[in-house]
Every structure is written in C-alpha cells, then in structure tokens.
Enzyme design. Structure first.
Site, PDB file in Angstrom:
ATOM      1  N   CYS A 260       1.563  -1.140  -0.459  1.00  0.00           N
ATOM      2  CA  CYS A 260       0.122  -0.393  -0.055  1.00  0.00           C
ATOM      3  C   CYS A 260       0.824   1.293   0.005  1.00  0.00           C
ATOM      4  CB  CYS A 260      -1.006   0.199   1.154  1.00  0.00           C
ATOM      5  SG  CYS A 260      -1.534  -1.428   1.598  1.00  0.00           S
TER       6      CYS A 260
ATOM      7  N   CYS B   5      -9.931  -0.492  19.230  1.00  0.00           N
ATOM      8  CA  CYS B   5      -9.924  -1.518  18.177  1.00  0.00           C
ATOM      9  C   CYS B   5      -8.422  -2.225  17.989  1.00  0.00           C
ATOM     10  CB  CYS B   5      -9.833  -1.086  16.870  1.00  0.00           C
ATOM     11  SG  CYS B   5     -11.712  -0.161  16.382  1.00  0.00           S
TER      12      CYS B   5
ATOM     13  N   CYS C 222     -12.548  -4.588  17.871  1.00  0.00           N
ATOM     14  CA  CYS C 222     -12.918  -4.865  16.647  1.00  0.00           C
ATOM     15  C   CYS C 222     -11.265  -5.080  15.903  1.00  0.00           C
ATOM     16  CB  CYS C 222     -12.757  -3.024  16.171  1.00  0.00           C
ATOM     17  SG  CYS C 222     -12.345  -2.770  14.363  1.00  0.00           S
TER      18      CYS C 222
ATOM     19  N   CYS D  85     -17.018  -2.314   9.265  1.00  0.00           N
ATOM     20  CA  CYS D  85     -15.893  -1.232   9.195  1.00  0.00           C
ATOM     21  C   CYS D  85     -15.795  -1.085   8.156  1.00  0.00           C
ATOM     22  CB  CYS D  85     -15.165  -1.008  10.556  1.00  0.00           C
ATOM     23  SG  CYS D  85     -13.901   0.748  10.386  1.00  0.00           S
TER      24      CYS D  85
ATOM     25  N   ARG E 297     -16.736   8.094  10.551  1.00  0.00           N
ATOM     26  CA  ARG E 297     -15.881   8.220  12.073  1.00  0.00           C
ATOM     27  C   ARG E 297     -14.758   8.692  11.243  1.00  0.00           C
ATOM     28  NH1 ARG E 297     -13.636   3.594  13.159  1.00  0.00           N
ATOM     29  NH2 ARG E 297     -15.125   2.475  14.133  1.00  0.00           N
TER      30      ARG E 297
HETATM   31  S1  SF4 Z   1      -0.492  -3.047   7.295  1.00  0.00           S
HETATM   32 FE1  SF4 Z   1      -2.675  -2.357   6.218  1.00  0.00          FE
HETATM   33  S2  SF4 Z   1      -2.188  -0.314   5.173  1.00  0.00           S
HETATM   34 FE2  SF4 Z   1      -0.636  -0.821   6.224  1.00  0.00          FE
HETATM   35  S3  SF4 Z   1       0.593  -1.878   3.909  1.00  0.00           S
HETATM   36 FE3  SF4 Z   1      -0.292  -3.609   5.322  1.00  0.00          FE
HETATM   37  S4  SF4 Z   1      -2.000  -3.809   4.111  1.00  0.00           S
HETATM   38 FE4  SF4 Z   1      -1.419  -1.759   3.399  1.00  0.00          FE
END
Ligand code: SF4
Length: 326
Positions: A56, A96, A127, A187, A262
C-alpha cells in the site's frame, strides 16, 4: 429510506449541491437516525506493527517502503488487555486491534481469539483489522465474540491500482462480504489525500453504498504525509480542501444514513472548526487516545474540550442503537 442502488450520477449531484443545501440534507438525515449531539469513541492499538508484505503506497508499515517503522511480532494478550483497560478508563467504548498482515496465520488465531474474549470481558466493544480473512477465520473470530471487523477499500475501484498492487479492490470486497456473511459488523471506509480525484472519492462511497448491506461503520481518513512511502506525488503537492472533506462526510451520511461515520486518521491536522463542520455533516465517531496505529491523534484533553464546547456527549452503544432503530 436505506438504499443500495445509488448511481454515480445521483451521488455526483448530491456532492455538488450548494454547501448549505448539502449540510441541511445531511443533518436532516443524521437527526432521523442518530442523536446529533452524541459521538462514539473508539481506541486503536497496533498489536503487530510493520513488516507487512502488502505494498500500500500510503502506509508506513509496508515492508516495501523505507519508513523507519520497526517490525514487531504479535504482542502478548496481557499487553493488549492492559491497553484496553487504559482505553476504557479514558472513555473509549470500542477497542480496535490492528495487525500489519496480508492475512493472519492460522497459528495466531488462538491468541487473537483470546484477545477478543479478554477485551469483551472488560465491557468494551471489540474490533480487529488483520487483513484478508478466510471464512474459517471469520467463524472463529465471531465465536470468540468479535463485534466489528475493519477492512477499508481505501479509494475508488478505478484508482485502486495506483495505491496497491499486491491485491485488488475485489480482494478487499471479498473479505468484507465474508465478514458480513459471518455475522460480524463491517467497518469499511477510505482515505482522502492520496492523489485521487474528486470522482474517486465519490466512487469510493458509491462502492460502499451499493454493497448488499451498508457497512455498519464508515471511517473517513485524511492521509498523513509519511516520509518514505511512494504515495503519488500529486498528493504531496495538494492538501485536501477542508470543504472537500466535509462534502465527503456529508455524502457518506446521505448515501448511508444509518451507518456510523468515523472521522479517523488525520484529525491532528484539522482545526476545531473543521471537525465541528464534519460533525454537523454527519460524522459521529472518533478515535480517542494519543496514538493511532503509527500516527498521532489529538490528546484526550483536546477532544474532551472540543466536545464540551460543542455541547456533545459520548453515547453509550445501546443509546446509539435505539436512536438508529427508531
Ligand atoms: S498494514 Fe495494512 S495498509 Fe499497511 S501495507 Fe499492510 S495491508 Fe497495507
């Protein structure tokens, strides 16, 4: 009326309303489903930080980027429960737990289920966000008493490949569907400020609002500029216009009127006035506590001060549910 057949044309038209009209429509729906002066509070703990195999582009925890975040192992249940007790004492209603994984290993499931049971016994809603889940893992977490599962789609289907290549938005939506079918509340939301266009923000909300059931919670995050991540360069040049954020919150409230919206990451960079506008637009949940997974969050006293000045109160979950059901 709760609708799951929203079109992009309808959503664009709502989003483009004059600001006062948009706010009136959002606030009217907000009042029909929730106590407008009530806010839900959640606390977030990273139970396994960094070293994530996903790529990501916005995330400090990806092993693909040099961000200085140190990878850790899954922390102990005692440590989780101590943090949950502190969160409860400071006013959180939901706890969470987030792990930087593509998906949990089956060998970790016993420990994760122990965490869920232990946090539940403290009287907190639970969560988790652990990445993609198999149906068997969903069933185990449900049996342990997990209330919510967070799994964001982040952005529009069209822009998704710009922010992650190790998975697709369909993978995300599959897990969201598994979670929903498994009886755990969903969520699911997204992030603004990663170089996406206005159209992508609207499409992200339309994607959520046309699922078989709306997510129970819809987090709206503002991307925090993080050094070392390859988030598209245009995101660094363009801060999100505060009114663009408010418009997206209002659109989320209108498309998914009974979902909790949120205001999540990025509040440290928001003025009190901007947060108040977001609450007027229909945001009714925040994270409390100084730290999110790896980024900062307003100090508890600042949040309390803001809520006091706005005459808002933290709502017990059962009051929220009653108002929402009326
Ligand atoms: S922690 Fe979540 S947002 Fe970050 S690289 Fe891994 S999957 Fe992606």
């Amino acid at each position: 009326m709760i609708r799951s057949d929203w079109t992009m044309a309808e959503a664009r038209a709502i989003h483009a309303l004059p600001f006062a009209d948009l706010m009136h429509r959002a606030q009217t729906l907000h009042r029909a489903h929730f106590d407008p002066n009530a806010i839900e509070t959640a606390s977030l703990l990273s139970i396994k930080t960094g070293g994530c195999p996903e790529d990501c582009s916005y995330c400090s925890q990806s092993a693909h980027h040099e961000t200085g975040v140190k990878a850790t192992k899954l922390i102990g249940t005692d440590e989780v429960l101590a943090a949950a007790r502190r969160a409860k004492a400071s006013g959180a209603q939901r706890f969470c737990m987030g792990a930087a994984w593509r998906s949990p290993k089956d060998r970790d499931m016993d420990k994760l289920c122990d965490m869920v049971r232990g946090v539940s016994e403290l009287g907190l809603e639970t969560c988790m966000t652990l990445g993609m889940l198999s149906p068997e893992q969903v069933a185990r977490l449900k049996a342990a008493g997990l209330d919510f599962y967070n799994h964001n789609i982040d952005t529009s289907p069209e822009y998704y490949a710009q922010i992650a290549t190790t998975r697709t938005i369909e993978d995300r939506l599959d897990t969201v569907e598994q979670v929903r079918k498994g009886g755990i509340k969903v969520c699911c939301g997204g992030i603004l400020g990663m170089g996406e266009a206005e159209e992508d923000r609207i499409a992200m909300l339309v994607t959520l609002a046309t699922l078989p059931a709306h997510p129970d919670s819809v987090p709206v995050n503002l991307w925090n500029e993080i050094e070392g991540v390859p988030v598209p360069v245009q995101a660094r040049a363009q801060a999100v216009d505060p009114f663009a954020l408010v418009r997206i919150v209002a659109l989320a409230r209108i498309l998914m009127p009974a979902s909790v919206v949120r205001l999540s990451a990025g509040r440290t960079g928001m003025s009190d006035e901007l947060q108040a506008l977001c609450f007027l637009a229909g945001a009714n949940s925040i994270f409390v506590g100084d730290q999110l997974l790896t980024t900062g969050n307003p100090a508890a006293w600042k949040d309390q001060d803001l809520l006091t000045r706005l005459g808002m109160h933290v709502a017990p979950a059962q009051v929220r549910a009653r108002v929402a059901a009326e």
